[in-house]
Design a protein around this motif. Structure first.
Motif, PDB file in Angstrom:
ATOM      1  N   VAL A 176       0.844  -1.185   0.000  1.00 54.23           N
ATOM      2  CA  VAL A 176       0.000   0.000   0.000  1.00 54.23           C
ATOM      3  C   VAL A 176       0.885   1.243   0.000  1.00 54.23           C
ATOM      4  O   VAL A 176       1.864   1.324   0.746  1.00 54.23           O
ATOM      5  CB  VAL A 176      -0.921   0.002   1.233  1.00 54.23           C
ATOM      6  N   ALA A 177       0.546   2.211  -0.817  1.00 51.81           N
ATOM      7  CA  ALA A 177       1.275   3.482  -0.871  1.00 51.81           C
ATOM      8  C   ALA A 177       0.313   4.611  -0.560  1.00 51.81           C
ATOM      9  O   ALA A 177      -0.884   4.515  -0.832  1.00 51.81           O
ATOM     10  CB  ALA A 177       1.896   3.686  -2.248  1.00 51.81           C
ATOM     11  N   ARG A 178       0.830   5.688   0.030  1.00 51.20           N
ATOM     12  CA  ARG A 178      -0.016   6.847   0.329  1.00 51.20           C
ATOM     13  C   ARG A 178       0.236   7.923  -0.706  1.00 51.20           C
ATOM     14  O   ARG A 178       1.385   8.252  -1.017  1.00 51.20           O
ATOM     15  CB  ARG A 178       0.283   7.372   1.727  1.00 51.20           C
ATOM     16  N   ALA A 179      -0.833   8.485  -1.241  1.00 48.63           N
ATOM     17  CA  ALA A 179      -0.718   9.464  -2.325  1.00 48.63           C
ATOM     18  C   ALA A 179      -0.482  10.874  -1.811  1.00 48.63           C
ATOM     19  O   ALA A 179       0.027  11.721  -2.547  1.00 48.63           O
ATOM     20  CB  ALA A 179      -1.981   9.436  -3.188  1.00 48.63           C
ATOM     21  N   ASN A 180      -0.857  11.172  -0.575  1.00 50.88           N
ATOM     22  CA  ASN A 180      -0.766  12.546  -0.058  1.00 50.88           C
ATOM     23  C   ASN A 180      -0.289  12.544   1.389  1.00 50.88           C
ATOM     24  O   ASN A 180      -1.049  12.836   2.303  1.00 50.88           O
ATOM     25  CB  ASN A 180      -2.100  13.261  -0.186  1.00 50.88           C
ATOM     26  N   LYS A 181       0.955  12.218   1.577  1.00 49.50           N
ATOM     27  CA  LYS A 181       1.514  12.078   2.920  1.00 49.50           C
ATOM     28  C   LYS A 181       1.253  13.335   3.750  1.00 49.50           C
ATOM     29  O   LYS A 181       1.525  14.454   3.317  1.00 49.50           O
ATOM     30  CB  LYS A 181       3.020  11.826   2.813  1.00 49.50           C
ATOM     31  N   GLY A 182       0.712  13.130   4.958  1.00 49.43           N
ATOM     32  CA  GLY A 182       0.489  14.216   5.905  1.00 49.43           C
ATOM     33  C   GLY A 182      -0.754  15.037   5.653  1.00 49.43           C
ATOM     34  O   GLY A 182      -1.011  16.004   6.383  1.00 49.43           O
ATOM     35  N   GLN A 183      -1.522  14.702   4.629  1.00 45.51           N
ATOM     36  CA  GLN A 183      -2.710  15.483   4.306  1.00 45.51           C
ATOM     37  C   GLN A 183      -3.973  14.673   4.601  1.00 45.51           C
ATOM     38  O   GLN A 183      -3.936  13.472   4.747  1.00 45.51           O
ATOM     39  CB  GLN A 183      -2.690  15.899   2.822  1.00 45.51           C
ATOM     40  N   ARG A 184      -5.090  15.405   4.667  1.00 46.61           N
ATOM     41  CA  ARG A 184      -6.385  14.767   4.850  1.00 46.61           C
ATOM     42  C   ARG A 184      -7.336  15.274   3.778  1.00 46.61           C
ATOM     43  O   ARG A 184      -7.266  16.463   3.409  1.00 46.61           O
ATOM     44  CB  ARG A 184      -6.949  15.087   6.245  1.00 46.61           C
ATOM     45  N   PRO A 185      -8.277  14.450   3.261  1.00 45.41           N
ATOM     46  CA  PRO A 185      -8.394  13.042   3.629  1.00 45.41           C
ATOM     47  C   PRO A 185      -7.167  12.240   3.162  1.00 45.41           C
ATOM     48  O   PRO A 185      -6.559  12.570   2.136  1.00 45.41           O
ATOM     49  CB  PRO A 185      -9.658  12.587   2.907  1.00 45.41           C
ATOM     50  N   ALA A 186      -6.819  11.219   3.957  1.00 38.24           N
ATOM     51  CA  ALA A 186      -5.676  10.372   3.598  1.00 38.24           C
ATOM     52  C   ALA A 186      -6.075   9.485   2.436  1.00 38.24           C
ATOM     53  O   ALA A 186      -7.109   8.801   2.484  1.00 38.24           O
ATOM     54  CB  ALA A 186      -5.272   9.527   4.801  1.00 38.24           C
TER      55      ALA A 186
END
Length: 341
Positions: A54-64
């Protein structure tokens, strides 16, 4: 990898989309054994993700926003009300990432190791290997040329080599008797500079005039000559020179066949100032025996009391024998006038 115990059986609401062209769907996300299960509101399984992928597209932002690694088109969003699920996913991903090998670091250490090996080779192996190779490939004619170049610089300091017409043949006969017929021209008598004896690449042996003029018999002079030749046989004179002049000197000689004037000058000055290298008693006795020379006259010339050279006196290989004369009395007298004074 098992999900952290405090987050097992954790569920949260999210928004899932299979592809950019599909509609977004409200879903229930269940955290299991290092995996995320995505279900619709009727609890039908829509997708199954491995947290390791799993990878995160917007590290540190919301919505995650998350997506499968390598497939950013499929997305899963968590709002502010899913803080615990986001925290769980992030902590598990961090733990998985920490346990993975770091290719960048591995490359760094491998590169560093290779670089260290190369540097160590250049520092410890290359100079010695280059020196040995140079000594092996330099021909005799080049050694003689180097010896003559050194002699030319030495005589600028010591004065011109001594020679009279009457002494020329006696000196050649002395060289032939001590060193062998092939070395008839090897001896050079200097008026100063060298304290006793020295040797050059190419076979030349230098003698201070006092070793010709002062002894009462030629056996003493022969002993000094032979001892210096034994030193030259113990370590190659060219090798000894290149050790003193350094790595660049070896590289220059190997690639161009020449030595710089500075190297020649520095080594000629070193030769005149150095103390003779010590030789073992066994080496000296064996050499004198081969040359059929008495060690006793040489031993007393080195130490008039004979205390420090007692072994040479007691183990004289020619004791009780009648060795060939070093020179005739007439030749010896003519040789002692070699400096013409």
């Amino acid at each position: 990898m098992t999900a952290l115990k405090e987050f097992q059986r954790l569920e949260a609401e999210g928004v899932w989309r299979a592809t950019p062209a599909d509609q977004r769907k409200d879903v229930i996300v269940s955290l299991g054994d290092a995996s995320l299960t995505i279900l619709d509101l009727r609890e039908n399984v829509l997708a199954h993700w491995s947290i390791a992928a799993v990878a995160r597209a917007n590290k540190g932002q919301r919505p995650a926003i998350y997506h499968p690694d390598g497939d950013p088109g499929e997305t899963l969003e968590f709002g502010d009300d899913s803080t615990q699920m986001i925290e769980a996913i992030e902590r598990i991903r961090a733990a998985i990432d920490k346990s993975r090998a770091k290719p960048g670091k591995l490359r760094f250490w491998i590169t560093g190791l290779i670089a260290a090996t190369v540097v160590a080779g250049m520092v410890f192996w290359l100079p010695d290997a280059l020196l040995r190779h140079t000594v092996q490939v330099v021909p005799t004619v080049k050694r003689v040329e180097i010896g003559e170049a050194l002699l030319s610089r030495i005589t600028r300091i010591s004065g011109k080599a001594c020679m009279t017409r009457d002494a020329r043949e006696p000196l050649r006969r002395l060289a032939s008797r001590v060193l062998g017929p092939a070395q008839r021209g090897a001896l050079v008598v200097l008026p100063g500079g060298v304290a006793e004896t020295a040797h050059l690449p190419g076979g030349r042996i230098l003698l201070n005039r006092s070793l010709i003029e002062d002894p009462e018999e030629p056996d003493v002079t022969a002993g000094y000559i032979l001892t210096e030749r034994l030193r030259a046989l113990t370590q190659d004179p060219l090798e000894e020179m290149l050790i003193q002049t350094g790595l660049w000197s070896s590289l220059q000689l190997l690639t161009t066949g020449q030595l710089s004037d500075d190297d020649l000058q520095r080594y000629s000055e070193y030769l005149l100032g150095r103390a003779p290298a010590p030789l073992s008693t066994d080496v000296i006795i064996a050499g004198f025996e081969t040359a059929e020379l008495r060690t006793t006259p040489y031993a007393y010339a080195v130490d008039i009391t004979g205390e420090s050279t007692l072994q040479l006196i007691e183990a004289d290989p020619m004791a009780g024998k009648s060795p060939r004369p070093v020179l005739s009395d007439a030749d010896w007298l003519r040789l002692q006038g070699i400096c013409g004074e």
